[in-house]
Motif scaffolding. Structure first.
Motif, short mmCIF file in Angstrom:
data_model
loop_
_atom_site.label_atom_id
_atom_site.label_comp_id
_atom_site.label_asym_id
_atom_site.label_seq_id
_atom_site.Cartn_x
_atom_site.Cartn_y
_atom_site.Cartn_z
N ILE A 85 0.84 -1.20 0.00
CA ILE A 85 0.00 0.00 0.00
C ILE A 85 0.87 1.25 0.00
CG2 ILE A 85 -1.66 1.33 1.38
CD1 ILE A 85 -2.86 -1.41 2.21
N ASP A 86 1.93 1.25 0.79
CA ASP A 86 2.85 2.40 0.80
C ASP A 86 3.49 2.60 -0.56
OD1 ASP A 86 2.29 2.99 3.43
OD2 ASP A 86 4.07 1.95 4.22
N ASP A 87 3.86 1.49 -1.22
CA ASP A 87 4.43 1.59 -2.56
C ASP A 87 3.43 2.19 -3.55
OD1 ASP A 87 6.75 0.46 -1.58
OD2 ASP A 87 6.35 -1.54 -2.43
N LEU A 88 2.17 1.76 -3.46
CA LEU A 88 1.14 2.29 -4.35
C LEU A 88 0.93 3.78 -4.10
CD1 LEU A 88 -1.49 -0.59 -4.20
CD2 LEU A 88 0.10 -0.09 -6.05
N LYS A 89 0.88 4.18 -2.82
CA LYS A 89 0.71 5.59 -2.50
C LYS A 89 1.88 6.41 -3.04
CE LYS A 89 0.08 5.52 1.93
NZ LYS A 89 -0.29 5.70 3.35
N ALA A 90 3.09 5.88 -2.91
CA ALA A 90 4.27 6.59 -3.41
C ALA A 90 4.20 6.76 -4.92
CB ALA A 90 5.54 5.84 -3.01
N ARG A 91 3.74 5.71 -5.63
CA ARG A 91 3.61 5.81 -7.09
C ARG A 91 2.59 6.89 -7.47
NH1 ARG A 91 2.61 -0.25 -8.90
NH2 ARG A 91 2.16 0.73 -10.91
N ILE A 92 1.46 6.90 -6.76
CA ILE A 92 0.43 7.91 -7.04
C ILE A 92 0.99 9.31 -6.79
CG2 ILE A 92 -1.76 8.88 -6.22
CD1 ILE A 92 -2.65 5.97 -5.66
N ASN A 93 1.67 9.49 -5.66
CA ASN A 93 2.21 10.81 -5.33
C ASN A 93 3.26 11.27 -6.33
OD1 ASN A 93 0.57 11.25 -3.13
ND2 ASN A 93 1.97 10.21 -1.72
N ARG A 94 4.08 10.35 -6.84
CA ARG A 94 5.09 10.72 -7.84
C ARG A 94 4.41 11.26 -9.11
NH1 ARG A 94 7.86 6.26 -6.25
NH2 ARG A 94 7.02 4.97 -7.91
N VAL A 95 3.39 10.55 -9.57
CA VAL A 95 2.71 10.97 -10.80
C VAL A 95 1.96 12.28 -10.56
CG1 VAL A 95 0.99 10.36 -12.52
CG2 VAL A 95 2.57 8.63 -11.68
N LEU A 96 1.28 12.39 -9.41
CA LEU A 96 0.56 13.63 -9.12
C LEU A 96 1.52 14.81 -9.01
CD1 LEU A 96 -2.13 12.53 -6.53
CD2 LEU A 96 -2.50 13.29 -8.88
N GLY A 97 2.69 14.58 -8.49
CA GLY A 97 3.69 15.64 -8.38
C GLY A 97 4.09 16.18 -9.74
N ARG A 98 4.13 15.32 -10.74
CA ARG A 98 4.49 15.77 -12.10
C ARG A 98 3.38 16.61 -12.70
NH1 ARG A 98 6.07 10.09 -13.37
NH2 ARG A 98 4.31 10.13 -14.79
N VAL A 99 2.14 16.31 -12.32
CA VAL A 99 1.00 17.06 -12.89
C VAL A 99 0.83 18.41 -12.23
CG1 VAL A 99 -1.50 17.01 -13.24
CG2 VAL A 99 -0.17 14.94 -13.58
N ARG A 100 1.04 18.47 -10.94
CA ARG A 100 0.87 19.74 -10.22
C ARG A 100 1.88 20.69 -10.70
NH1 ARG A 100 0.47 16.67 -4.69
NH2 ARG A 100 -1.66 16.02 -4.82
#
Length: 100
Positions: A85-100
Motif C-alpha cells: 500500500i505504501d508503494d502504491l501511494k508513493a507511485r500515485i504521489n510521484r505521478v501527481l507531483g508531475r501534474v501539479r
C-alpha cells in the motif's frame, strides 16, 4: 510586439481573486500565460494526465489481484500489505507531483 488588446468584464470579487492568483506578477502577464495555457503546462499536461491514467490503471490492477487472492482463500502475507500500500501511494504521489 504586442499590439492587440483584450477586454473582459469581471465582478469585484472575481477581480480580487484574479489579483490574488497573479501574486507578484502583473495581472496582464498572468492572464496571458493562463490563457495561452503556459502555466498549466500546455500540451505537456495532456501527456502527464495520460501517464497518470495509465499508472492509476496499473495500481487498480494490483489492488484487484490482491483482492482476488484474498477472496479465493489464498494466503497473502499480511506483513507485505502495508508495504504494498505504501508503494502504491508513493507511485500515485510521484505521478501527481508531475501534474501539479
Amino acid at each position: 510586439m504586442r499590439t492587440e488588446t483584450l477586454h473582459i468584464r469581471v465582478r469585484p470579487d472575481e477581480q480580487a481573486r484574479i489579483k490574488r492568483k497573479a501574486g507578484t506578477r502583473r495581472v496582464s502577464d498572468w492572464c496571458r500565460r493562463v490563457l495561452l495555457n503556459e502555466m498549466a503546462g500546455g500540451s505537456l499536461i495532456a501527456e502527464e494526465l495520460l501517464a497518470l491514467r495509465q499508472e492509476l490503471s496499473a495500481i487498480g490492477n494490483n489492488l484487484n489481484q490482491i483482492a482476488r487472492r484474498l477472496n479465493s482463500g489464498e494466503q497473502v502475507p499480511a506483513s507485505s500489505l502495508p508495504q504494498d500500500i505504501d508503494d502504491l501511494k508513493a507511485r500515485i504521489n510521484r505521478v501527481l507531483g508531475r501534474v501539479r
